[in-house]
Design an enzyme around this catalytic site. Structure first.
Site, PDB file in Angstrom:
ATOM      1  N   GLY A   1       0.820  -1.204   0.000  1.00  0.00           N
ATOM      2  CA  GLY A   1       0.000   0.000   0.000  1.00  0.00           C
ATOM      3  C   GLY A   1       0.851   1.250   0.000  1.00  0.00           C
ATOM      4  N   SER A   2       1.994   1.209   0.658  1.00  0.00           N
ATOM      5  CA  SER A   2       2.903   2.359   0.652  1.00  0.00           C
ATOM      6  C   SER A   2       3.416   2.632  -0.756  1.00  0.00           C
ATOM      7  CB  SER A   2       4.076   2.107   1.606  1.00  0.00           C
ATOM      8  OG  SER A   2       3.620   1.929   2.925  1.00  0.00           O
TER       9      SER A   2
ATOM     10  N   ASP B   1      -7.347   1.660   4.150  1.00  0.00           N
ATOM     11  CA  ASP B   1      -8.042   1.195   5.350  1.00  0.00           C
ATOM     12  C   ASP B   1      -9.550   1.095   5.153  1.00  0.00           C
ATOM     13  OD1 ASP B   1      -5.610   1.197   6.602  1.00  0.00           O
ATOM     14  OD2 ASP B   1      -5.919   3.069   7.698  1.00  0.00           O
TER      15      ASP B   1
ATOM     16  N   ASN C   1      11.156  -0.529  -9.373  1.00  0.00           N
ATOM     17  CA  ASN C   1      10.630  -1.871  -9.632  1.00  0.00           C
ATOM     18  C   ASN C   1       9.761  -2.226  -8.438  1.00  0.00           C
ATOM     19  OD1 ASN C   1       9.979  -4.477 -10.235  1.00  0.00           O
ATOM     20  ND2 ASN C   1      12.060  -5.285 -10.142  1.00  0.00           N
TER      21      ASN C   1
ATOM     22  N   SER D   1      -4.194  -1.370   0.160  1.00  0.00           N
ATOM     23  CA  SER D   1      -3.149  -2.166   0.804  1.00  0.00           C
ATOM     24  C   SER D   1      -3.680  -3.557   1.099  1.00  0.00           C
ATOM     25  CB  SER D   1      -2.694  -1.515   2.112  1.00  0.00           C
ATOM     26  OG  SER D   1      -1.782  -2.365   2.792  1.00  0.00           O
TER      27      SER D   1
ATOM     28  N   HIS E   1      -5.031  -5.827   6.935  1.00  0.00           N
ATOM     29  CA  HIS E   1      -6.038  -5.097   6.171  1.00  0.00           C
ATOM     30  C   HIS E   1      -7.235  -5.986   5.800  1.00  0.00           C
ATOM     31  CE1 HIS E   1      -4.153  -1.105   5.622  1.00  0.00           C
ATOM     32  NE2 HIS E   1      -3.076  -1.783   5.976  1.00  0.00           N
TER      33      HIS E   1
END
Length: 558
Positions: free
Chosen positions: A198-199, A306, A404, A331, A336
């Protein structure tokens, strides 16, 4: 299973089709033997035994079981008189003396399908024998740990994972493509691009908007992006890392989302975008934020990490969050709504943004061929790019300084199994949140209890509680009590991100960010707010224990 005798090793190969006399037991317990076609599944062991799978001409009798149907014309060698079904459950142990004849050899494709079915059966047995007991451990109040979140899975995820590993395609592949299509369909968006977290999804969403291909609308260094400080740092990190300026607006209680009344004081001539998360599953005020972005010609990045499954009604139409922004992010980390272990996704309806997202994800390349594919654009060696020689291989043209950040097909395979369970996960989260919220309804004098945003139906990530200033205890008091009783708690992530060590240099230099107002509620959250889990792995006994411990603690402070 036949009687075991010796055989010469190496006589029969895996995939050979033979005729052998195989023992079986009738429904009334009588042992008999019958000549059947067999497919060899293993090399012989030291005693000459080898594993095989028995076939039957009674196709309708076995058609409902996992099987491979072998037709005479599909053999790569030999002859079979009629179509024969080989159910994965009919595995037998055989030896050479029981074989009447070698009649052929099945194709690699049929052997592959058959052995995958056999492995799936073994994986089911493995899960039921080795994993199920761990998942079925009884809850012991005060002794068992109640996690705030966790993975919920069964043998299907493990079978998918095994199936992907057998392909040995160690980057994105067929499962990734399958997930992207099904996830986009689930949300109701046109494009889904998988990534490794998710980041990374937030990074790609932001960086896509910095592309020179967007011309006047691109975000440049020094441009501003409106966001909040009460949240997870990776919603803000790409802004800072690129060299743009986050503009922090306060949030409201009890929704914990951006204070839309402050938005009109936030933009400047440098503002290019709004990047916001739906806090702990509770949608922000989509109608006003979308109208604000349209009025000021701003990009909207919707961090939905979220809030997977939350819905919002806009202009008479109810849609899932993650479908309202120009770009949305997700995410699939284990806590999650669904998991791939590590994993994330970026979604959009705009084909240009999709190609930019995937360019930054895939090294910054200009080519959009999938891994292992060539010449999707049909002009691989005919185009002119910058000062490169005309016809330079399009697979090695780089329009951006990218990364990547692809996902592996094994992760995507788990996601495909989880996606089938997602509707039940969402319903369980709503149910668990409702039980906790209703169980604390008379605690309004001690807590600010959370409320869903009007026009929304959240798919909650947790139940937020803010200790009131006149309560007879502090957040630390109740958190320490709950943790001592095995109930995991969490803060609302960074609290106030500006007060975190990562902001020390910028805060001391009074540069690199801008604040609208005083962030009073953000600071309040930093001091007084915590949350407990509502994930699908919680039982009603666990929820009852959580309520009992919260209420019991408050009773001792009365």
């Amino acid at each position: 299973m036949g009687e075991v005798l010796a055989m010469m090793p190496g006589v029969y190969r895996i995939g050979d089709l033979v005729i052998a006399r195989v023992a079986y037991r009738t429904s009334d317990g009588i042992s008999k033997a019958k000549t059947r076609p067999l497919i060899v599944l293993s090399s012989p062991n030291s005693k000459g035994d080898f594993l095989a799978i028995a076939g039957s001409s009674k196709i309708q009798q076995w058609i409902s079981e996992p099987h491979v149907l072998i037709h005479p014309e599909s053999l790569i060698q030999g002859n079979l008189h009629q179509p024969t079904i080989f159910p994965a459950s009919k595995q037998v142990l055989v030896q050479a003396s029981l074989i009447h004849a070698h009649i052929g050899r099945i194709s690699i494709e049929d052997l592959d399908r058959l052995m995958r079915l056999c492995f799936s059966g073994l994986m089911t047995n493995y899960f039921q024998g080795c994993r199920q007991a761990e998942l079925d451990k009884p809850f012991l109040p005060g002794k068992s740990r109640i996690p705030y979140a966790g993975r919920v899975y069964d043998e299907k995820e493990m079978i998918h994972l095994m199936d992907a590993s057998l392909d040995f395609w160690l980057t994105s592949g067929r499962y990734a493509s399958q997930f992207e299509a099904k996830f986009a369909d689930f949300l109701g968006v046109k494009h889904c691009s998988l990534t490794n977290s998710g980041s990374s999804a937030n990074l790609l969403a932001f960086m896509a908007l910095t592309s020179p291909k967007l011309m006047d609308r691109r975000i440049k260094r020094g441009d501003e992006v409106i966001t909040v400080a009460a949240g997870f740092p990776t919603t803000v990190a790409p802004i800072v890392q690129f060299g743009a300026v986050p503009v922090f607006v306060d949030v409201t209680l009890p929704t914990y989302n951006v204070d839309v009344d402050q938005l009109e004081t936030a933009p400047s001539e440098k503002t290019k975008a709004v990047m916001l998360a739906h806090t702990l599953g509770n949608p922000f005020d989509v109608a006003r934020i979308q109208a604000f972005c349209q009025k000021h010609h701003l990009w909207l990045i919707e961090d939905n990490c979220d809030a997977l499954g939350s819905t919002y009604a806009l202009n008479g139409s109810t849609r899932m969050t993650g479908t309202f922004g120009d770009i949305s992010t997700f995410s699939f980390y284990p806590p999650h709504h669904m998991t791939m272990g590590e994993g994330g996704a970026v979604c959009t309806d705009d084909i240009t943004l999709k190609r930019l997202i995937e360019s930054f994800r895939d090294w910054g390349r200009d080519c959009w061929c999938p891994p292992g594919k060539d010449n999707t654009c049909k002009h691989r060696f005919t185009q002119q790019f910058g000062e490169l020689p005309k016809g330079y291989d399009h697979k090695y043209v780089y329009s951006h300084f990218g990364y990547n950040l692809k996902i592996t097909d094994m992760q995507a395979a788990i996601g495909c199994a989880q996606l089938e369970k997602l509707p039940s996960f969402i319903e369980a989260r709503r149910r668990n949140w409702r039980l906790l919220r209703e169980g604390l309804a008379d605690m309004e004098d001690r807590f600010i209890l959370p409320e869903p945003t009007p026009n929304s139906d959240p798919s909650w990530f947790g139940l937020l509680l803010t200790v009131r200033e006149n309560a007879s205890f502090t957040r630390e008091d109740i958190v320490n009590h709950l943790e001592s009783r095995g109930i995991q708690t969490r803060m609302l992530f960074a609290g106030n991100l500006i007060k975190q060590p990562c902001f020390d240099d910028m805060r001391k230099a009074h540069t690199g960010y801008r604040v609208v107002g005083d962030l009073a509620n953000t600071d309040r959250i930093m001091r007084d707010t915590f949350w407990v889990g509502v994930y699908p792995g919680l039982s009603e006994d666990m929820i009852a224990f959580m309520l009992s411990e919260i209420r019991g603690f408050i009773h001792t402070k009365t």
